[in-house]
Design a protein around this motif. Structure first.
Motif, PDB file in Angstrom:
ATOM      1  N   LEU A  68       0.737  -1.283  -0.030  1.00 18.72           N
ATOM      2  CA  LEU A  68      -0.026  -0.010   0.089  1.00 18.72           C
ATOM      3  C   LEU A  68       0.950   1.351   0.144  1.00 18.72           C
ATOM      4  CD1 LEU A  68      -2.561  -1.150   2.722  1.00 18.72           C
ATOM      5  CD2 LEU A  68      -2.711  -1.326   0.309  1.00 18.72           C
ATOM      6  N   GLY A  69       1.975   1.175   0.675  1.00 17.20           N
ATOM      7  CA  GLY A  69       2.832   2.206   0.846  1.00 17.20           C
ATOM      8  C   GLY A  69       3.604   2.671  -0.153  1.00 17.20           C
ATOM      9  N   GLY A  70       4.083   1.604  -0.983  1.00 21.09           N
ATOM     10  CA  GLY A  70       4.933   1.958  -2.198  1.00 21.09           C
ATOM     11  C   GLY A  70       4.107   2.700  -3.218  1.00 21.09           C
ATOM     12  N   PRO A  71       2.865   2.399  -3.620  1.00 24.27           N
ATOM     13  CA  PRO A  71       2.250   3.154  -4.841  1.00 24.27           C
ATOM     14  C   PRO A  71       1.847   4.632  -3.900  1.00 24.27           C
ATOM     15  CG  PRO A  71       1.350   1.074  -4.439  1.00 24.27           C
ATOM     16  CD  PRO A  71       2.336   1.107  -3.729  1.00 24.27           C
ATOM     17  N   LEU A  72       1.653   4.876  -2.696  1.00 20.70           N
ATOM     18  CA  LEU A  72       1.219   6.044  -2.026  1.00 20.70           C
ATOM     19  C   LEU A  72       2.617   6.918  -2.180  1.00 20.70           C
ATOM     20  CD1 LEU A  72      -0.448   7.856  -0.508  1.00 20.70           C
ATOM     21  CD2 LEU A  72       0.105   6.765   1.622  1.00 20.70           C
ATOM     22  N   ALA A  73       3.893   6.221  -2.054  1.00 23.86           N
ATOM     23  CA  ALA A  73       5.049   7.275  -2.090  1.00 23.86           C
ATOM     24  C   ALA A  73       5.153   7.724  -3.476  1.00 23.86           C
ATOM     25  CB  ALA A  73       6.140   6.410  -1.649  1.00 23.86           C
ATOM     26  N   VAL A  74       4.917   6.780  -4.553  1.00 26.09           N
ATOM     27  CA  VAL A  74       4.891   7.260  -5.741  1.00 26.09           C
ATOM     28  C   VAL A  74       3.861   8.479  -6.277  1.00 26.09           C
ATOM     29  CG1 VAL A  74       4.752   6.603  -8.254  1.00 26.09           C
ATOM     30  CG2 VAL A  74       5.681   4.961  -6.637  1.00 26.09           C
ATOM     31  N   VAL A  75       2.758   8.213  -5.464  1.00 25.19           N
ATOM     32  CA  VAL A  75       1.779   9.462  -5.922  1.00 25.19           C
ATOM     33  C   VAL A  75       2.125  10.823  -5.156  1.00 25.19           C
ATOM     34  CG1 VAL A  75      -0.668  10.222  -5.233  1.00 25.19           C
ATOM     35  CG2 VAL A  75      -0.033   7.679  -5.888  1.00 25.19           C
ATOM     36  N   LEU A  76       2.904  10.540  -4.095  1.00 22.04           N
ATOM     37  CA  LEU A  76       3.298  11.886  -3.284  1.00 22.04           C
ATOM     38  C   LEU A  76       4.492  12.410  -3.961  1.00 22.04           C
ATOM     39  CD1 LEU A  76       3.011  10.751   0.438  1.00 22.04           C
ATOM     40  CD2 LEU A  76       1.295  12.110  -0.814  1.00 22.04           C
ATOM     41  N   ALA A  77       5.413  11.791  -4.769  1.00 22.84           N
ATOM     42  CA  ALA A  77       6.413  12.187  -5.366  1.00 22.84           C
ATOM     43  C   ALA A  77       6.310  12.445  -6.518  1.00 22.84           C
ATOM     44  CB  ALA A  77       7.555  11.216  -5.235  1.00 22.84           C
ATOM     45  N   ARG A  78       5.452  12.132  -7.346  1.00 19.99           N
ATOM     46  CA  ARG A  78       5.213  12.195  -8.816  1.00 19.99           C
ATOM     47  C   ARG A  78       3.985  13.118  -9.284  1.00 19.99           C
ATOM     48  NH1 ARG A  78      10.282  11.784  -8.681  1.00 19.99           N
ATOM     49  NH2 ARG A  78      11.218  10.046  -9.751  1.00 19.99           N
ATOM     50  N   SER A  79       2.992  12.788  -8.543  1.00 19.78           N
ATOM     51  CA  SER A  79       1.470  13.661  -8.898  1.00 19.78           C
ATOM     52  C   SER A  79       1.554  14.972  -8.693  1.00 19.78           C
ATOM     53  CB  SER A  79       0.498  13.030  -8.200  1.00 19.78           C
ATOM     54  OG  SER A  79       0.452  12.987  -6.887  1.00 19.78           O
ATOM     55  N   LYS A  80       0.685  15.658  -9.419  1.00 26.32           N
ATOM     56  CA  LYS A  80       0.490  16.920  -9.256  1.00 26.32           C
ATOM     57  C   LYS A  80      -0.927  17.363  -8.607  1.00 26.32           C
ATOM     58  CE  LYS A  80       4.298  17.993 -10.984  1.00 26.32           C
ATOM     59  NZ  LYS A  80       5.556  18.537 -10.355  1.00 26.32           N
ATOM     60  N   LEU A  81      -1.411  16.582  -7.702  1.00 26.93           N
ATOM     61  CA  LEU A  81      -2.496  16.689  -6.995  1.00 26.93           C
ATOM     62  C   LEU A  81      -2.681  18.078  -6.183  1.00 26.93           C
ATOM     63  CD1 LEU A  81      -3.524  13.162  -5.748  1.00 26.93           C
ATOM     64  CD2 LEU A  81      -4.355  13.886  -7.737  1.00 26.93           C
ATOM     65  N   PRO A  82      -3.976  18.431  -6.195  1.00 25.45           N
ATOM     66  CA  PRO A  82      -4.088  19.948  -5.523  1.00 25.45           C
ATOM     67  C   PRO A  82      -4.296  19.291  -4.005  1.00 25.45           C
ATOM     68  CG  PRO A  82      -6.192  19.006  -6.676  1.00 25.45           C
ATOM     69  CD  PRO A  82      -5.144  18.239  -6.980  1.00 25.45           C
ATOM     70  N   GLY A  83      -3.618  20.209  -3.290  1.00 25.83           N
ATOM     71  CA  GLY A  83      -3.754  19.828  -1.677  1.00 25.83           C
ATOM     72  C   GLY A  83      -2.798  18.762  -1.337  1.00 25.83           C
ATOM     73  N   LEU A  84      -1.602  18.667  -1.962  1.00 29.96           N
ATOM     74  CA  LEU A  84      -0.620  17.619  -1.770  1.00 29.96           C
ATOM     75  C   LEU A  84       0.050  17.613  -0.559  1.00 29.96           C
ATOM     76  CD1 LEU A  84       0.304  15.002  -3.440  1.00 29.96           C
ATOM     77  CD2 LEU A  84       2.285  16.201  -4.221  1.00 29.96           C
ATOM     78  N   ARG A  85       0.264  18.935  -0.130  1.00 30.20           N
ATOM     79  CA  ARG A  85       0.882  19.151   1.095  1.00 30.20           C
ATOM     80  C   ARG A  85       0.247  18.558   2.326  1.00 30.20           C
ATOM     81  NH1 ARG A  85       3.430  25.072   2.116  1.00 30.20           N
ATOM     82  NH2 ARG A  85       4.544  24.394   0.262  1.00 30.20           N
ATOM     83  N   VAL A  86      -1.166  18.897   1.866  1.00 34.25           N
ATOM     84  CA  VAL A  86      -2.159  18.241   3.150  1.00 34.25           C
ATOM     85  C   VAL A  86      -2.178  16.884   3.126  1.00 34.25           C
ATOM     86  CG1 VAL A  86      -4.487  18.380   4.124  1.00 34.25           C
ATOM     87  CG2 VAL A  86      -3.499  20.524   3.174  1.00 34.25           C
TER      88      VAL A  86
END
Length: 284
Positions: free
Chosen positions: A90-108
């Motif tokens: 679960l955490g591996g994909p989440l790390a990729v999302v946090l490092a590579r995505s441009k989602l709004p509110g990523l800091r939150v």
């Protein structure tokens, strides 16, 4: 100037150039830092030495091979391995999302992921209990389907995953951020799709930080106490991991609790040594 002139007038001789040490002075430790550093080390080491002085070493084998200690150790290793695998899944994909995505509110979103690192573990246990317990929104659905999670071995794995998975996410996200995304952009320009780029480019970039992240995640899961006792209870052979067994034995048999504490410390030291790469020492 001839050799004879130099002999007649020694003051004309050139002094040899002064050689400077090749060792940079910037790496030296300032003298005022040694005292607080020594106090900090003593604060960590002396309590452990106090445990060693509390018990007779000849009794250690008998205490560590008792049925309660062996059952707690076996359950701890099994659940810590399971929670580490779940954290990776679960955490591996989440790390990729946090490092590579441009989602709004990523800091939150990143702050929410790191929340278990700063929360008292007992708060995490209560949150899991009121989410998956009988009175929780998901617990009621699970109960109607004949599935019970609280006070089971599954609850231990979930509690350990809750508190340990942020270590893996932080480690893998940092690896991705320092490695850069230019290889992935190059793969995209060559026609590789997102999934192919992830398998052939992103996953190899994660490998350098994966080992240490997994080891630290396992170590945190192995030492988890607060969320486990709140969400899973302390049932011998079912949910009583090594930290819970130490807490239980401390109320009735102090020597057994100290022996299991030393065992947990020894395992933690092995894990920490394995997690610290030799490259760190080489940079010193």
């Amino acid at each position: 100037m001839s050799r004879d002139d130099g002999a007649a007038m020694p003051w004309l001789r050139r002094k040899p150039a002064r050689r400077f040490s090749a060792q940079p002075l910037a790496g030296a430790v300032p003298a005022p830092l040694w005292l607080p550093a020594g106090c900090a080390l003593a604060l960590i080491v002396l309590p452990v030495l106090g445990l060693l002085g509390r018990i007779d070493p000849t009794r250690l084998p008998a205490l560590l091979t008792s049925p309660a200690a062996l059952a707690a150790l076996k359950l701890s290793l099994q659940t810590a391995l399971a929670s580490t695998a779940l954290s990776l899944l679960l955490g591996g994909p989440l790390a990729v999302v946090l490092a590579r995505s441009k989602l709004p509110g990523l800091r939150v979103l990143r702050a929410l992921v790191l929340l278990p690192l700063v929360l008292p573990p007992v708060v995490g246990g209560l949150a899991l209990l009121y989410l998956l317990g009988r009175t929780g929104p998901f617990g009621d659905l699970l109960e109607s389907a004949g599935v019970t999670i609280p006070y089971t071995t599954t609850a231990v794995v979930l509690a350990q995953t809750f508190v340990a998975m942020p270590f893996l996410v932080v480690g893998l996200e940092g690896t991705l951020r320092t490695s850069g995304a230019h290889y992935e952009r190059i793969a995209a320009t060559l026609g590789a799709g997102p999934w192919l780029t992830f398998r052939r480019i992103t996953v190899p970039l994660l490998l350098p930080g994966l080992g240490s992240s997994l080891v630290l995640t396992f170590a945190r899961a192995l030492g988890e106490f607060g969320a486990t006792i709140t969400f899973a209870g302390s049932l011998q052979g079912v949910t009583r991991t090594l930290p819970l067994a130490i807490y239980t034995q401390a109320q009735s048999d102090v020597d057994a609790a100290v022996a299991m504490s030393l065992l947990l410390i020894a395992i933690a030291l092995l894990v920490i040594v394995a997690a610290r790469p030799k490259a760190v020492e080489g940079r010193a």
